[in-house]
Write an enzyme that holds these catalytic residues in place. Structure first.
Site, PDB file in Angstrom:
ATOM      1  N   HIS A 322       0.862  -1.191   0.000  1.00  0.00           N
ATOM      2  CA  HIS A 322       0.000   0.000   0.000  1.00  0.00           C
ATOM      3  C   HIS A 322       0.900   1.242   0.000  1.00  0.00           C
ATOM      4  O   HIS A 322       1.150   1.862   1.032  1.00  0.00           O
ATOM      5  CB  HIS A 322      -0.914  -0.022   1.232  1.00  0.00           C
ATOM      6  CG  HIS A 322      -1.921   1.083   1.273  1.00  0.00           C
ATOM      7  ND1 HIS A 322      -3.182   0.960   0.736  1.00  0.00           N
ATOM      8  CD2 HIS A 322      -1.857   2.350   1.770  1.00  0.00           C
ATOM      9  CE1 HIS A 322      -3.850   2.084   0.923  1.00  0.00           C
ATOM     10  NE2 HIS A 322      -3.054   2.949   1.545  1.00  0.00           N
ATOM     11  N   ASP A 374      -2.029 -10.326   1.239  1.00  0.00           N
ATOM     12  CA  ASP A 374      -1.189  -9.438   0.428  1.00  0.00           C
ATOM     13  C   ASP A 374      -2.048  -8.756  -0.640  1.00  0.00           C
ATOM     14  O   ASP A 374      -2.078  -9.180  -1.799  1.00  0.00           O
ATOM     15  CB  ASP A 374      -0.061 -10.260  -0.206  1.00  0.00           C
ATOM     16  CG  ASP A 374       0.937  -9.381  -0.966  1.00  0.00           C
ATOM     17  OD1 ASP A 374       0.882  -8.151  -0.798  1.00  0.00           O
ATOM     18  OD2 ASP A 374       1.753  -9.937  -1.716  1.00  0.00           O
ATOM     19  N   GLU A 383       0.500  -1.666   4.393  1.00  0.00           N
ATOM     20  CA  GLU A 383       1.068  -0.320   4.360  1.00  0.00           C
ATOM     21  C   GLU A 383       2.395  -0.288   5.120  1.00  0.00           C
ATOM     22  O   GLU A 383       2.471  -0.738   6.264  1.00  0.00           O
ATOM     23  CB  GLU A 383       0.102   0.687   4.980  1.00  0.00           C
ATOM     24  CG  GLU A 383       0.586   2.127   4.855  1.00  0.00           C
ATOM     25  CD  GLU A 383      -0.450   3.130   5.353  1.00  0.00           C
ATOM     26  OE1 GLU A 383      -0.463   4.253   4.837  1.00  0.00           O
ATOM     27  OE2 GLU A 383      -1.245   2.790   6.249  1.00  0.00           O
TER      28      GLU A 383
END
Length: 539
Positions: A322, A374, A383
């Site tokens: 992310h 994932d 993130e």
């Protein structure tokens, strides 16, 4: 970001010797200066600090950002003692890093640190009451007292001034430094960090007439350490695989920061010739270091999923991070403008692997049961954050370089970095390897399969085993279209794709080059499964 700079600086202050011997000290110092330069620019006046801008609305590459980025500041009318205090700590810590190699820069940092501490102490208030947009993502839950003590501790380390030592002694009780027994440490809650530093001052013999108060700080520091070991009055939660677990969103930040504190405190105790006093009894300092190593090993792949949570390390790591810059094709490859909202439709929602590898980033990590998805929109787990990585700098330096007989309580002078090419290192294995227990192996012509037991635990009266299986292409050609037959498997498997009654390569690889290996793992409460090769192609 300020906490990142503080923790990177602390890593260098404690383990600069180890970083220097590996040729990484210069890189580490450049990384700190990148952050401290930014903090200097954000502090244009003694009582003004710019704290945040807005950027969540768009999903773009940095090169494409043309949207409004409104900046928010704190000042006497809109105070933020927590933000100013942490930034003061960062600059004070960074000044120690540059004291020998760049004294003029160190003095500049120290001047900023003093001003920011005075501003934070004089005009008290929570920064997210002034910069309200921060409440959505970075709410100040612990308030600002911990940051004021934290800044004072770092300013004392940087200046040796009695003023800051007195501040810690006179305000320890009223500001919670001696009262809060913590089981977490991170960018918001600094008490465990303060308590660790003050315990260091006490062991160094610097407490003077504040010794009774500093002793209470030390007791709370040891409360934290014992909780990490599971030997305290109240202990941290851990996943079945042994990872510290604090919260769903970016849990890994607490893992790296707690492990760093455990590491430095272990070295402080060794230097002082002391043991750790826990509710469960006396504990050797080596147990703290072993705990920290277990957490780092988990991060790097020694876990039930055999997943490395450091991007780019090992064979099985997050592919859909992310992160805007990682998820969008490089400007050098395709300079076509990516619009603010268009990036979400084109790149954010894309299911493929990231076009740019965010090498070294530590992502949020698994949930309370060691599960991990994932997926780019799974921001709680995929993130990354700079404050995840910062404590890991010192941790890896210490675990790699060892103790070296260095007294961690002596005054610290970080040497000027020597630019040298590191000596050739042996190839690093994909993940830390536990003790090997032989298990059934199978070999089919140019393909070797070796299994081993890497962990076991008891749950609800039943013993579970984690098996690691290494498949190696021993031929001189590329291995494709492999089909594996796995029988006597009674639990979940990670690292392969199920295809009918057989198993194939995982989704992120299509072939295995000559001499390369692939690892997959499974867990069940039985002896090793039977793994054999059904078919394959060499090209």
């Amino acid at each position: 970001m300020a906490f990142t700079v503080t923790m990177m600086s602390w890593s260098i202050i404690e383990y600069g010797k180890q970083l220097g011997s590996s040729g990484e000290l210069g890189h580490a110092m450049k990384a700190v200066k990148w952050g401290s330069d930014y903090l200097i620019k954000a502090h244009p006046q003694p009582d003004v600090l710019y704290g945040e801008d807005t950027d969540h609305y768009c999903w773009q590459r940095p090169e494409d950002m043309t949207t409004d980025r409104r900046a928010y500041k704190i000042d006497p009318s809109n105070p933020g003692s927590d933000l100013a205090g942490e930034t003061a700590a960062a600059m004070a810590a960074a000044s120690i890093v540059f004291r020998r190699s760049n004294p003029s820069y160190a003095n500049e940092l120290l001047a900023h640190a003093r001003q920011l501490f005075n501003f934070a102490d004089k005009y008290r208030g929570k920064y997210d009451s002034s910069i309200t947009v921060a409440q959505k993502y970075y709410r100040s839950v612990s308030g600002y007292n911990d940051e004021l003590l934290w800044a004072a501790a770092w300013l004392y380390q940087a200046t040796n001034s009695q003023y800051y030592l007195d501040y810690l002694g006179n305000n320890g009780d009223s500001m919670g430094g001696t009262g809060w027994g913590m089981t977490e440490f991170g960018w918001d809650v600094k008490y465990a960090g303060v308590q660790t530093l003050v315990a260091k001052f006490l062991m160094q013999g610097k407490a003077r007439h504040h010794a009774p108060v500093f002793e209470k700080y030390r007791q709370k520091a040891e409360y934290f350490m014992c909780s990490c070991l599971g030997k305290g009055a109240r202990n941290v939660q851990k996943t079945p695989g042994g990872l510290i677990f604090r919260q769903r969103w970016n849990n890994m930040q607490f893992v790296t920061s707690a492990s760093f504190l455990a590491t430095v405190y272990s070295d402080y105790l060794v230097s002082a010739g002391r043991n750790l006093n826990c509710a469960a009894g006396k504990v050797a300092p080596s147990q703290l270091l072993a705990f920290a190593k277990s957490q780092v090993d988990y991060i790097l792949g020694d876990n039930p999923r055999a997943t490395s949570y450091m991007v780019g390390y090992g064979n099985n790591y997050p592919r859909q991070v992310h992160h805007r810059g990682s998820s969008i094709v490089s400007y050098k490859v395709d300079p076509t403008f990516v619009t603010c909202r268009g990036g979400y439709a084109t790149w954010f929602s894309r299911k493929g692997s990231d076009p740019n590898l965010l090498t070294g980033a530590i992502v949020g990590g698994p949930d309370a049961y060691d599960n991990f998805a994932d997926e780019r929109d799974n921001y709680e787990q995929t993130e990354p954050a700079t404050y995840n990585n910062a404590p890991l700098l010192g941790l890896l330096a210490r675990l790699s370089g060892g103790h070296g007989g260095y007294n961690q309580l002596l005054p610290v002078v970080v040497p000027a970095p020597v630019e040298k090419k590191p000596a050739p290192q042996p190839k690093i294995s994909p993940a830390p390897q536990p003790k090997i227990t032989p298990a059934p192996a199978s070999t089919s012509a140019p393909i070797a399969i070796v299994q081993k037991t890497t962990a076991s635990w008891i749950s609800k009266g039943k013993t579970y085993y984690r098996y690691s299986t290494i498949l190696t292409n021993k031929s001189v050609k590329e291995l494709k279209d492999i089909k594996l037959s796995i029988s006597k498997l009674y639990g979940p498997l990670w690292g392969l794709t199920k295809s009918g009654n057989s198993y194939a390569f995982p989704s992120w690889i299509t072939s295995l080059p000559a001499g390369k290996s692939l690892e997959f793992v499974y867990i069940h409460s039985a002896s090793a499964a039977d793994v054999s090769v059904s078919s394959y192609t060499l090209a």
